[in-house]
Design a protein around this motif. Sequence first.
Motif, mmCIF file in Angstrom:
data_model
loop_
_atom_site.group_PDB
_atom_site.id
_atom_site.type_symbol
_atom_site.label_atom_id
_atom_site.label_comp_id
_atom_site.label_asym_id
_atom_site.label_seq_id
_atom_site.Cartn_x
_atom_site.Cartn_y
_atom_site.Cartn_z
ATOM 1 N N GLU A 350 0.793 -1.232 0.000
ATOM 2 C CA GLU A 350 0.000 0.000 0.000
ATOM 3 C C GLU A 350 0.823 1.279 0.000
ATOM 4 O O GLU A 350 0.297 2.341 -0.297
ATOM 5 N N ILE A 351 2.083 1.200 0.416
ATOM 6 C CA ILE A 351 2.890 2.426 0.354
ATOM 7 C C ILE A 351 4.132 2.131 -0.491
ATOM 8 O O ILE A 351 4.550 0.975 -0.604
ATOM 9 N N PRO A 352 4.716 3.166 -1.107
ATOM 10 C CA PRO A 352 5.908 2.914 -1.928
ATOM 11 C C PRO A 352 7.002 2.266 -1.074
ATOM 12 O O PRO A 352 7.189 2.646 0.088
ATOM 13 N N LEU A 353 7.704 1.300 -1.639
ATOM 14 C CA LEU A 353 8.728 0.585 -0.869
ATOM 15 C C LEU A 353 9.771 1.534 -0.302
ATOM 16 O O LEU A 353 10.267 1.333 0.812
ATOM 17 N N ASP A 354 10.074 2.609 -1.067
ATOM 18 C CA ASP A 354 11.137 3.488 -0.577
ATOM 19 C C ASP A 354 10.716 4.309 0.638
ATOM 20 O O ASP A 354 11.543 4.945 1.274
ATOM 21 N N SER A 355 9.419 4.299 0.977
ATOM 22 C CA SER A 355 9.049 5.039 2.199
ATOM 23 C C SER A 355 9.012 4.124 3.424
ATOM 24 O O SER A 355 8.838 4.607 4.548
ATOM 25 N N ILE A 356 9.192 2.828 3.222
ATOM 26 C CA ILE A 356 9.140 1.912 4.376
ATOM 27 C C ILE A 356 10.213 2.221 5.437
ATOM 28 O O ILE A 356 9.897 2.263 6.630
ATOM 29 N N PRO A 357 11.470 2.485 5.043
ATOM 30 C CA PRO A 357 12.459 2.758 6.108
ATOM 31 C C PRO A 357 12.083 3.939 6.998
ATOM 32 O O PRO A 357 12.216 3.871 8.221
ATOM 33 N N MET A 358 11.569 5.016 6.403
ATOM 34 C CA MET A 358 11.195 6.190 7.204
ATOM 35 C C MET A 358 10.005 5.866 8.101
ATOM 36 O O MET A 358 9.966 6.255 9.269
ATOM 37 N N VAL A 359 9.030 5.170 7.527
ATOM 38 C CA VAL A 359 7.840 4.825 8.309
ATOM 39 C C VAL A 359 8.243 3.934 9.484
ATOM 40 O O VAL A 359 7.786 4.119 10.618
ATOM 41 N N GLN A 360 9.135 2.991 9.232
ATOM 42 C CA GLN A 360 9.613 2.104 10.304
ATOM 43 C C GLN A 360 10.252 2.924 11.426
ATOM 44 O O GLN A 360 9.996 2.702 12.613
ATOM 45 N N GLN A 361 11.085 3.869 11.028
ATOM 46 C CA GLN A 361 11.753 4.695 12.034
ATOM 47 C C GLN A 361 10.740 5.516 12.841
ATOM 48 O O GLN A 361 10.828 5.599 14.073
ATOM 49 N N GLN A 362 9.765 6.087 12.125
ATOM 50 C CA GLN A 362 8.745 6.892 12.839
ATOM 51 C C GLN A 362 7.958 6.030 13.814
ATOM 52 O O GLN A 362 7.707 6.424 14.949
ATOM 53 N N ILE A 363 7.573 4.837 13.366
ATOM 54 C CA ILE A 363 6.748 3.988 14.236
ATOM 55 C C ILE A 363 7.561 3.521 15.445
ATOM 56 O O ILE A 363 7.066 3.552 16.576
ATOM 57 N N THR A 364 8.802 3.113 15.223
ATOM 58 C CA THR A 364 9.594 2.634 16.370
ATOM 59 C C THR A 364 9.787 3.760 17.389
ATOM 60 O O THR A 364 9.668 3.547 18.599
ATOM 61 N N HIS A 365 10.013 4.961 16.894
ATOM 62 C CA HIS A 365 10.219 6.066 17.836
ATOM 63 C C HIS A 365 8.926 6.394 18.590
ATOM 64 O O HIS A 365 8.937 6.581 19.808
ATOM 65 N N LEU A 366 7.817 6.432 17.843
ATOM 66 C CA LEU A 366 6.539 6.762 18.493
ATOM 67 C C LEU A 366 6.182 5.717 19.558
ATOM 68 O O LEU A 366 5.720 6.048 20.651
ATOM 69 N N CYS A 367 6.410 4.455 19.236
ATOM 70 C CA CYS A 367 6.084 3.391 20.196
ATOM 71 C C CYS A 367 6.911 3.550 21.464
ATOM 72 O O CYS A 367 6.411 3.373 22.575
ATOM 73 N N ARG A 368 8.174 3.898 21.293
ATOM 74 C CA ARG A 368 9.017 4.069 22.471
ATOM 75 C C ARG A 368 8.542 5.249 23.292
ATOM 76 O O ARG A 368 8.462 5.184 24.518
ATOM 77 N N LYS A 369 8.204 6.298 22.604
ATOM 78 C CA LYS A 369 7.716 7.493 23.295
ATOM 79 C C LYS A 369 6.438 7.167 24.073
ATOM 80 O O LYS A 369 6.285 7.576 25.223
ATOM 81 N N LEU A 370 5.558 6.403 23.470
ATOM 82 C CA LEU A 370 4.281 6.092 24.115
ATOM 83 C C LEU A 370 4.346 4.799 24.929
ATOM 84 O O LEU A 370 3.339 4.270 25.370
ATOM 85 N N ASN A 371 5.547 4.280 25.063
ATOM 86 C CA ASN A 371 5.788 3.100 25.910
ATOM 87 C C ASN A 371 5.014 1.855 25.475
ATOM 88 O O ASN A 371 4.431 1.155 26.298
ATOM 89 N N LYS A 372 5.045 1.579 24.168
ATOM 90 C CA LYS A 372 4.437 0.352 23.656
ATOM 91 C C LYS A 372 5.523 -0.450 22.942
ATOM 92 O O LYS A 372 6.318 0.139 22.199
ATOM 93 N N PRO A 373 5.556 -1.770 23.158
ATOM 94 C CA PRO A 373 6.584 -2.550 22.477
ATOM 95 C C PRO A 373 6.332 -2.597 20.963
ATOM 96 O O PRO A 373 5.177 -2.587 20.534
ATOM 97 N N VAL A 374 7.423 -2.637 20.194
ATOM 98 C CA VAL A 374 7.279 -2.632 18.732
ATOM 99 C C VAL A 374 8.100 -3.761 18.107
ATOM 100 O O VAL A 374 9.257 -3.964 18.458
#
Length: 579
Positions: A350-374
């Motif tokens: 559903e999203i361009p493959l080249d945006s996966i690395p950035m999305v991964q980084q955003q999600i991992t950071h957000l999860c850590r900030k909100l204290n949810k395991p990722v």
Amino acid sequence: MAVVGDLALTFGGLVKKEKSIGLKNGVFGAPICSRRVCFIGRKLRTSKSRMEIRAVTQIGVESSGTTSDSTSFQRFEGLDVVSEGELRERGFLGMRKTKLVCTIGPACCSMEDLEKLAVGGMNVARLNMCHNTREWHQDVIRKIKKLNFEKGYCVSVMIDTEGSQIHVVDHGSPSSVKAEEGSIWFFTTEKFEGSRPFTIQANYEDFSEGVNVGDEIVFDGGMATFEVVEKVGKDLRCKCTDSGLLLPRAKLSFWRDGTLLVKNTQLPTLSSKDWSDIEFGISEGVDFIAMSFITDSNAVSHLKDYLSTKSSKSIKVLAKIETLVAIDNLKSIVEASDGIMIARGDLGVEIPLDSIPMVQQQITHLCRKLNKPVVVASQLLESMVEYPTPTRAEVADVSEAVRQYADALMLSGESAIGPYGQKALSVLQTTSRRMELSNLENNKGEFQDILGTSFPDQIAEQISNHAARMANNLALDAIFVFTRHGQMASFLSRNRPNPPVFAFTNDSSTRMALTLRWGVTPLLIDLSDDMEANISKSIDLIKTVGLIKNGDTILVVSDFVPNSTTQTVFQSIQVKSIE
Ligand SMILES: Nc1ncnc2c1ncn2[C@@H]1O[C@H](COP(=O)(O)OP(=O)(O)OP(=O)(O)O)[C@@H](O)[C@H]1O
Ligand SMILES: CC(=O)C(=O)O
Ligand SMILES: [K+]
Ligand SMILES: [Mg+2]
């Protein structure tokens, strides 16, 4: 010696610093000037317990009430055998922090193979309910529980729902079909057995709803592309515009002028099959349910509410981020869930493959900030489904996820169907260990607080942030945390401290949930209402089996809310030198 009154910290302005502080139950306590007070002090103690502790430094928060002196420690299940072996072999700082999830499939479902994965460091076994029978899944779950019970492993069980997605029906033919450019294909929902030439059977009755002539259909995020040339009732006639392989169960996405046509919202997040799989998961006592293709937080909240009434044990709900809409609703989904899986396989449809690395980084950071395991999932070592060594690019991808401090990495086909599952697991082990050491080196300086405060009114967050800072700055050997529901342990993990976190809990669901938390080794023990007794007893027990030695210094954090409201809530940080 610093004296009582050396108040250094206040939380939420509750403490009146000028009030005198009394000594209570061997710790610096407070008169009842407010419900919760915090204190910092230093005292010398001569311990009567077998373990001799010289200096005790405490930062604590205590609520008024009375403590019970009862100290019962009938049960000590100790460390799981794998953590124990790792600790003996490599010492505290050599313990692996990143957790490993293995998808179980036909290639690794025997008792022997499951045990090899457990020995190899599998923390969570994932069962994908898209595949195989109920009996097969039940057999695997029971084998894992048996291994835990009889042999001392601590592997939790995750089921992953099928969810609703538009894909090609898997009609049993194992091989892929090649579509040549310019060839005309018929896409239908008509049910038929086996395969028909130039015919694609879609799984979802309304798959063509909202699709126009001129739109594109993409297989598996780019494996092959078709253009719709004619609508025939609910069916579509299409021309192949980019040749490629059509795999069984290939995922279909629909595009107009380069923009995704969002169709997931028409589909139920939990189908009737998913609900029946969830009932099965409850009855088998699984630890995690991963929800596929969620689009918003409502489905997550709904399942959590359902589980809280239907399951006697606490089952954690992981939201899988694998749709474009889920990315739009990311924050509320993370907040509603107990954790996140970055399901890169379907996300890449559903999203361009080249945006996966950035999305991964955003999600991992957000999860850590909100204290949810990722969990970072899919294609980490994809080539190992066939080959005994990974590509260099795959190793670099695994390292990057570890550098980003994801809680866990997941194997899919590498363990489920590949002949080199144990090797793949060992590649995850060694690669994550290597990057963790590098992270450790980088953290040797002043503790970096990159998270800020996400939970400003939470004492536990403040205590754990300060504890992690102290543990790094003082180069301590280990952190011990006492926690009933795992909150304090998770807050500590969130800071990604250098020393390992040993989480002592009396709740087996908490223990299993913590298997997914970065750097946490969970242990099940009986906790009495006397925190001081809990602390010395547990250190004593670990010392008895030779896992801590004289000269080690540990940080002890307690987050102890007794069962009775009349008893003392006690949250504290203590530094203990073992002599
Ligand atoms: N229980 C199982 N029985 C048989 N094959 C399995 C099983 N679990 C996984 N597999 C096989 O391993 C492959 C990879 O597994 P995995 O579940 O990670 O992939 P997936 O189906 O793409 O995931 P998802 O459907 O959640 O997006 C699957 O395509 C399937 O062929
Ligand atoms: C894991 C999974 O569901 C995916 O990557 O799509
Ligand atoms: K699934
Ligand atoms: Mg998926």
